[in-house]
Design an enzyme around this catalytic site. Structure first.
Site, PDB file in Angstrom:
ATOM      1  N   TYR A  64      -0.300   5.594   0.442  1.00 39.23           N
ATOM      2  CA  TYR A  64       0.559   6.810   0.793  1.00 39.23           C
ATOM      3  C   TYR A  64       1.203   6.244   2.003  1.00 39.23           C
ATOM      4  O   TYR A  64       1.871   6.977   2.862  1.00 39.23           O
ATOM      5  CB  TYR A  64      -0.037   7.887   1.021  1.00 39.23           C
ATOM      6  CG  TYR A  64      -0.346   8.719  -0.257  1.00 39.23           C
ATOM      7  CD1 TYR A  64      -0.175   8.336  -1.279  1.00 39.23           C
ATOM      8  CD2 TYR A  64      -0.753   9.991  -0.265  1.00 39.23           C
ATOM      9  CE1 TYR A  64      -0.226   8.771  -2.727  1.00 39.23           C
ATOM     10  CE2 TYR A  64      -0.930  10.808  -1.478  1.00 39.23           C
ATOM     11  CZ  TYR A  64      -0.761  10.048  -2.532  1.00 39.23           C
ATOM     12  OH  TYR A  64      -0.981  10.858  -3.730  1.00 39.23           O
TER      13      TYR A  64
ATOM     14  N   LYS B 149     -12.900   2.301  -5.498  1.00 37.80           N
ATOM     15  CA  LYS B 149     -12.619   1.259  -6.688  1.00 37.80           C
ATOM     16  C   LYS B 149     -12.902  -0.243  -6.066  1.00 37.80           C
ATOM     17  O   LYS B 149     -12.061  -1.058  -6.385  1.00 37.80           O
ATOM     18  CB  LYS B 149     -11.415   1.571  -7.156  1.00 37.80           C
ATOM     19  CG  LYS B 149     -11.205   1.181  -8.683  1.00 37.80           C
ATOM     20  CD  LYS B 149     -12.253   2.201  -9.654  1.00 37.80           C
ATOM     21  CE  LYS B 149     -12.181   1.384 -11.063  1.00 37.80           C
ATOM     22  NZ  LYS B 149     -13.066   1.765 -11.892  1.00 37.80           N
TER      23      LYS B 149
END
Ligand code: NAD
Length: 354
Positions: A124, A191
């Site tokens: 973002y 992740k």
């Protein structure tokens, strides 16, 4: 003591829910001087900027803002006011609690989760390369030369930066929050097995700080896909979720859904110096202007703001009034299965203050 607070009504249902929260805060008797500021599409049309400098100036001077949602126009070239506010004021931490209130239908009673989301980095950050442009062609060339990666000619690219410095401050913020609020368990979502050099930085930094500085907290690492499974399966076993920006955005909406939906989800964006309080939901153009927006998310957002301002007693009274209203089954707006208006709910909340 009087508190000066910047009030940004926003657009869509923003003015409806903000006025409701303002009325409930005023009914507590807490002394507030509101500095009303406009941001978003209307002011952009008039002045060419959806976030004029005077809005930022007002927050820099008051330190605190209560903000309604603002529509992000698609494809007009205007920057998102929400993202710009976070970046300009360096509001690096988002706090999004999801607590189940008795009386609200759910498959998971007993859920009491808080998402702490990093607010300034990650996918973002806004580092984007548009498909088919000369810039993207250069980027493709550099990537091929540097690492042998061949990006398809018809691909757009978004870059994901996660820094040690950016992670350190959100991790310390999240672990401090857990300690201050007597929460024992913190789950770090990542992740890092796939994104070793971005999520890897987040994970290693978080675990390092947890071990060195917060030995009393139980800090567990969990891959974000596994976290999603646990949140659907046994969300009551989770407490504080510490997440990078993108996962934090997605997971906090999921958590809102677990306890009754966006109409009940409050939020805060916090930096070293300033704090902007806003509900998680958007401007809901589909119901704007009809007087049926659910004000509870914004009222609970105001509860977070009152606590931040040291008005713990007023915060408890407003939260108690929301709890009693939900337990009594209403009045509720249509999104929660009722037939009440925003104003009905506001009046009931003010009358329910003890
Ligand atoms: P949304 O949250 O506005 O609406 C999603 C659905 O939830 C709609 O059906 C809406 O009617 C319902 N809903 C949301 N809040 C509600 C409330 N308080 N009471 C009753 N129903 C409610 O999400 P969206 O439609 O994806 O976004 C609309 C606009 O809001 C977009 O321009 C988006 O960019 C903007 N947005 C702004 C913010 C913000 O200002 N922080 C946050 C999210 C979205």
């Amino acid at each position: 003591m009087s508190h000066r607070i910047t009030l940004i009504r926003g657009d869509g249902i923003g003015p409806e829910v903000i006025e409701s929260a303002r009325a409930v805060v005023e009914a507590t008797g807490v002394n507030v001087e509101w500095d009303i500021q406009e941001a978003g599409a209307t002011v952009a049309e008039r002045e060419g900027d959806p976030l004029p400098e005077r809005v930022l100036g007002s927050i820099r001077s008051s330190g605190t803002a209560l903000k309604g949602p603002i529509t992000t126009p698609v494809g007009t070239g205007f920057r998102s006011v929400n993202v710009a506010l976070r970046q300009e004021l360096d509001l690096f931490a988002a706090i999004r609690p999801s607590r189940h209130f008795p009386g609200v239908p759910t498959r998971h009673p007993g859920v009491d989760l808080v998402v702490i989301r990093e607010n300034t980095e990650d996918l973002y950050r806004g580092i984007e390369f548009e498909r088919g442009t000369a810039q993207t062609a250069r980027l493709r060339g550099v990537l091929e030369e540097l690492a042998g990666y061949r990006i398809p000619e018809d691909a757009g690219v978004t870059v994901k930066p996660i820094s040690v410095a950016g992670t350190r401050r959100i991790v310390r913020f999240g672990l401090e929050y857990a300690q201050r609020n007597r929460r024992k368990k913190v789950t770090v979502g990542h992740k890092a097995n796939i994104m070793r050099f971005s999520d890897g930085v987040f994970l290693q930094t978080a675990l390092g700080i947890a071990a060195a500085e917060y030995p009393d907290l139980e800090v567990q690492a969990m891959q974000v896909d596994e976290l999603a499974m646990w949140l659907a399966w046994e969300p009551e076993t989770m407490s504080v979720l510490l997440l990078p920006n993108l996962y934090g955005d997605i997971v906090s909406d999921l958590c809102a859904g677990l306890v009754g939906g966006l109409g009940l989800a409050p939020g805060a964006n916090i930096g070293e110096r300033y704090a902007v309080f806003e509900p998680v939901h958007g401007s809901a153009p589909d119901i704007a202007g009809r007087g049926v927006a659910n004000p509870l998310a914004t009222v609970l957002t105001a509860v977070m703001m009152l606590r931040h301002l040291g008005e713990g007693d007023a915060a408890r009274r407003v939260e108690g009034s929301v709890g009693a209203l939900l337990e009594d089954g209403g009045p509720l707006t249509p999104d929660m299965g009722g037939t009440a208006t925003t104003e009905d709910v506001t009046l009931a909340l003010a009358a329910g203050l003890r």
